[in-house]
Write a protein that holds these residues in place. Structure first.
Motif, PDB file in Angstrom:
ATOM      1  N   PHE A 124     119.117 -54.712  46.377  1.00 48.36           N
ATOM      2  CA  PHE A 124     120.532 -55.038  46.229  1.00 48.36           C
ATOM      3  C   PHE A 124     121.405 -53.855  46.655  1.00 48.36           C
ATOM      4  O   PHE A 124     122.390 -54.026  47.381  1.00 48.36           O
ATOM      5  N   VAL A 125     121.033 -52.651  46.209  1.00 43.54           N
ATOM      6  CA  VAL A 125     121.795 -51.444  46.551  1.00 43.54           C
ATOM      7  C   VAL A 125     121.775 -51.224  48.061  1.00 43.54           C
ATOM      8  O   VAL A 125     122.818 -50.966  48.685  1.00 43.54           O
ATOM      9  N   ALA A 126     120.600 -51.322  48.665  1.00 43.25           N
ATOM     10  CA  ALA A 126     120.496 -51.118  50.108  1.00 43.25           C
ATOM     11  C   ALA A 126     121.316 -52.157  50.871  1.00 43.25           C
ATOM     12  O   ALA A 126     121.903 -51.848  51.923  1.00 43.25           O
ATOM     13  N   GLY A 127     121.376 -53.376  50.338  1.00 45.75           N
ATOM     14  CA  GLY A 127     122.149 -54.419  50.999  1.00 45.75           C
ATOM     15  C   GLY A 127     123.645 -54.206  50.921  1.00 45.75           C
ATOM     16  O   GLY A 127     124.389 -54.671  51.791  1.00 45.75           O
ATOM     17  N   LEU A 128     124.097 -53.494  49.897  1.00 39.79           N
ATOM     18  CA  LEU A 128     125.528 -53.236  49.743  1.00 39.79           C
ATOM     19  C   LEU A 128     126.038 -52.168  50.698  1.00 39.79           C
ATOM     20  O   LEU A 128     127.182 -52.221  51.146  1.00 39.79           O
ATOM     21  N   MET A 129     125.198 -51.185  51.004  1.00 43.05           N
ATOM     22  CA  MET A 129     125.652 -50.033  51.780  1.00 43.05           C
ATOM     23  C   MET A 129     125.494 -50.326  53.274  1.00 43.05           C
ATOM     24  O   MET A 129     124.413 -50.713  53.722  1.00 43.05           O
ATOM     25  N   PRO A 130     126.542 -50.144  54.057  1.00 42.37           N
ATOM     26  CA  PRO A 130     126.527 -50.554  55.464  1.00 42.37           C
ATOM     27  C   PRO A 130     125.452 -49.881  56.312  1.00 42.37           C
ATOM     28  O   PRO A 130     124.949 -50.480  57.256  1.00 42.37           O
ATOM     29  N   PHE A 131     125.090 -48.626  55.988  1.00 44.15           N
ATOM     30  CA  PHE A 131     124.153 -47.884  56.827  1.00 44.15           C
ATOM     31  C   PHE A 131     122.959 -47.394  56.009  1.00 44.15           C
ATOM     32  O   PHE A 131     122.508 -46.259  56.164  1.00 44.15           O
ATOM     33  N   ALA A 132     122.449 -48.264  55.136  1.00 41.77           N
ATOM     34  CA  ALA A 132     121.354 -47.894  54.245  1.00 41.77           C
ATOM     35  C   ALA A 132     120.019 -48.404  54.744  1.00 41.77           C
ATOM     36  O   ALA A 132     119.933 -49.452  55.389  1.00 41.77           O
ATOM     37  N   GLU A 133     118.980 -47.643  54.452  1.00 43.62           N
ATOM     38  CA  GLU A 133     117.608 -48.098  54.654  1.00 43.62           C
ATOM     39  C   GLU A 133     116.884 -47.985  53.325  1.00 43.62           C
ATOM     40  O   GLU A 133     117.173 -47.109  52.508  1.00 43.62           O
ATOM     41  N   GLN A 154     129.749 -50.404  42.908  1.00 49.49           N
ATOM     42  CA  GLN A 154     129.618 -51.335  44.038  1.00 49.49           C
ATOM     43  C   GLN A 154     130.714 -51.117  45.089  1.00 49.49           C
ATOM     44  O   GLN A 154     130.445 -51.166  46.292  1.00 49.49           O
ATOM     45  N   LYS A 155     131.922 -50.870  44.639  1.00 45.02           N
ATOM     46  CA  LYS A 155     133.014 -50.649  45.586  1.00 45.02           C
ATOM     47  C   LYS A 155     132.755 -49.408  46.433  1.00 45.02           C
ATOM     48  O   LYS A 155     132.977 -49.414  47.655  1.00 45.02           O
TER      49      LYS A 155
END
Length: 233
Positions: A190-199, A162-163
């Protein structure tokens, strides 16, 4: 020049799991297949470091996605973008780890193919079920029990990333299947929401082994993603 693309296959998979992607992506850019070796995700990523070019894009599936994230953790400044297919980057839940342990016991007792069939449930697969199952059987036969046990243990003990994901200042594609019973839509979200530039992109009717179940759709999604703009850093 277009950055090289590094492909990392998942549990008990080899280059054949990315055959369609290799054939098509390599028409426009350098493509490398990295086979993870080692007893832990961290050891796998560390062993791959000497093979990495100065700048590169990462694509990992399942266990390969976990290894890709650990490479990102180590050399984030060299990664131009990352695509995670059917990847769970959190630590394995106790009940899931216990079920994996039972499959490892079965593999040691000579039931490798049956264990792999449980790792990749047939009920999740779409129209290419027979083709996918035959490929899984062949890859298991080629890579063998030892690789299966080491990679399964690495999955059991994988680190929580996560970090790393929160710090990932690179374009990211999170690709999942709506029929995947191993990594749910909710986990992908959840993963996409954690990463600043994810789709996030979910493939309808696909299970866990996206690149084989829906190779054309996966290749198209990756082509579009790889042609997207890079972030200036």
């Amino acid at each position: 020049m277009t950055e090289p693309v590094l492909l990392i296959p998942g549990l008990l998979c080899d280059a054949r799991v990315f055959l369609h992607q290799i054939l098509h992506l390599s028409q426009h850019r350098p493509v490398m297949l990295l086979q993870p070796t080692g007893a832990t995700v961290e050891e796998m990523s560390l062993r791959l470091l000497p093979q990495l070019p100065p700048r590169f894009a990462l694509i990992g599936q399942g266990l390969g996605g976990d290894v890709a994230l650990d490479i990102l953790r180590r050399v984030m400044d060299r990664v131009t973008r990352i695509a995670l297919l059917s990847t769970d980057p959190l630590t394995e839940a106790p009940q899931v780890a216990a079920a994996r342990e039972a499959r490892m016991v079965a593999a040691r007792a000579g039931w490798l193919f049956q264990a792999v069939a449980e790792d990749y449930p047939a009920a999740d697969m779409g129209a290419r079920r027979a083709e996918v199952q035959a490929l899984l059987h062949d890859m298991a036969d080629h890579l063998g029990e030892g690789v299966y046990l080491r990679q399964s243990r690495a999955m059991q003990r994988r680190p929580d990333q996560q970090k790393t994901m929160r710090r990932a200042n690179v374009p990211a594609l999170i690709l999942g299947g709506t029929q995947d019973s191993l990594v749910s839509r909710r986990r992908h979200e959840f993963v996409a929401g954690l990463m600043p530039f994810a789709e996030l992109q979910m493939l309808e009717g696909a299970g866990h082994l996206l690149s084989v179940e829906q190779p054309e759709a996966v290749t198209a999604a990756l082509e579009r993603f790889l042609r997207g703009p890079m972030l200036l850093r």
